[in-house]
Enzyme design. Sequence first.
Site, PDB file in Angstrom:
ATOM      1  N   LEU A 185       0.868  -1.164   0.000  1.00  0.00           N
ATOM      2  CA  LEU A 185       0.000   0.000   0.000  1.00  0.00           C
ATOM      3  C   LEU A 185       0.913   1.224   0.000  1.00  0.00           C
ATOM      4  O   LEU A 185       1.653   1.454   0.958  1.00  0.00           O
ATOM      5  CB  LEU A 185      -0.888  -0.015   1.245  1.00  0.00           C
ATOM      6  CG  LEU A 185      -2.119   0.894   1.226  1.00  0.00           C
ATOM      7  CD1 LEU A 185      -3.100   0.457   0.156  1.00  0.00           C
ATOM      8  CD2 LEU A 185      -2.796   0.897   2.588  1.00  0.00           C
ATOM      9  N   LYS A 216      13.841  -5.992 -17.336  1.00  0.00           N
ATOM     10  CA  LYS A 216      13.855  -4.530 -17.331  1.00  0.00           C
ATOM     11  C   LYS A 216      14.653  -4.019 -16.118  1.00  0.00           C
ATOM     12  O   LYS A 216      14.084  -3.476 -15.170  1.00  0.00           O
ATOM     13  CB  LYS A 216      12.441  -3.959 -17.293  1.00  0.00           C
ATOM     14  CG  LYS A 216      12.375  -2.442 -17.491  1.00  0.00           C
ATOM     15  CD  LYS A 216      11.177  -1.817 -16.850  1.00  0.00           C
ATOM     16  CE  LYS A 216      11.188  -1.864 -15.342  1.00  0.00           C
ATOM     17  NZ  LYS A 216      12.323  -1.120 -14.720  1.00  0.00           N
ATOM     18  N   GLY A 238      17.565   8.253 -20.210  1.00  0.00           N
ATOM     19  CA  GLY A 238      16.826   7.508 -21.212  1.00  0.00           C
ATOM     20  C   GLY A 238      16.809   6.022 -20.961  1.00  0.00           C
ATOM     21  O   GLY A 238      16.758   5.570 -19.813  1.00  0.00           O
ATOM     22  N   ASP A 285       7.311   0.760 -13.714  1.00  0.00           N
ATOM     23  CA  ASP A 285       6.143  -0.093 -13.956  1.00  0.00           C
ATOM     24  C   ASP A 285       5.353   0.399 -15.160  1.00  0.00           C
ATOM     25  O   ASP A 285       4.834  -0.399 -15.952  1.00  0.00           O
ATOM     26  CB  ASP A 285       5.254  -0.135 -12.715  1.00  0.00           C
ATOM     27  CG  ASP A 285       5.977  -0.696 -11.502  1.00  0.00           C
ATOM     28  OD1 ASP A 285       6.852  -1.553 -11.688  1.00  0.00           O
ATOM     29  OD2 ASP A 285       5.666  -0.266 -10.375  1.00  0.00           O
TER      30      ASP A 285
END
Length: 303
Positions: free
Chosen positions: A7, A179, A223, A250
């Site tokens: 949360l 990633k 970048g 994300d």
Amino acid sequence: MTVNPALDISTSTERVISVHKLRCSSSRVDPGGGGVNVSRVVQRLGGRSLAVYTAGGPVGEAYRRLIETECIPTLVVPVQGSTRENFTVDETSTGKQFRFVLEGPELREEEWRACLDLITQAAPPGGYVVASGSLPPGVPDDSYARVARLAREGGARCIVDTSGPALAEALAEGVFLIKPSKRELGEYVGASLGSEQSQMDAASAVVASGAAKYVALTLGEAGAVLASESGVIRLPVPAVKVVSTVGAGDSFLAAFVLRLAQGRSAEEAFKAAVAAGSAAPATELCYRGDVEHLEAELSTAMN
């Protein structure tokens, strides 16, 4: 898949000073965690995904209610421990941001195995399984490697966004895409990656090893780099004011996988990813209009 959701509570104060009570502005509460954020952004960009996550205790109940308001399809694994909270404070006098990331609850073996069972049931043949975020206590380091194996057995491609031993184990199994940030990739290859060339070389080396088909290396304001068998692409970030980096990675990943699922090329997906990672406002994830506007502005720089 989000094994360790949180949360996310965000607020601001004029200055962060030790010992003193800090009077903060009104707070914002969002359901966070890598995979859940990916699902939220995919939906905002016009796609559809299934969010698999754990939840427990009063915080977990509040978390589930927030997810329900966004009408995202979910499969929830109830856990005995309480879902964690993360806390972000913006210091208005300096523009600095302080992010406090708490440890998640310890999961029992039957709980984390239940997550894997759901992947077996839900992995979309020909589609994508995104395993994203940290692993909480009690969950073995090879969990994302197991997810990659299950996805492959189900005819899906696995994308992993994590760090440390969990990333190393996943790459040892072999995945479709990772990633990492510069720090995360540097830890994996054992180098600082201080130069552009070292960054591109490290990403290319992972692809050449067969551990991942694609490496999307995110570099913040510098970048991002995409390495594949076809070579390396480097893109600058669009000219936007960066207020917060919360959720940027994300958003990047969500746009990337959605464009791939829509049949776009990896290069086009990469452009959308950079646009989405740059489009997130101060305390929220990105929105479709902003992403499409920045996506149209970007030009691919081949290196």
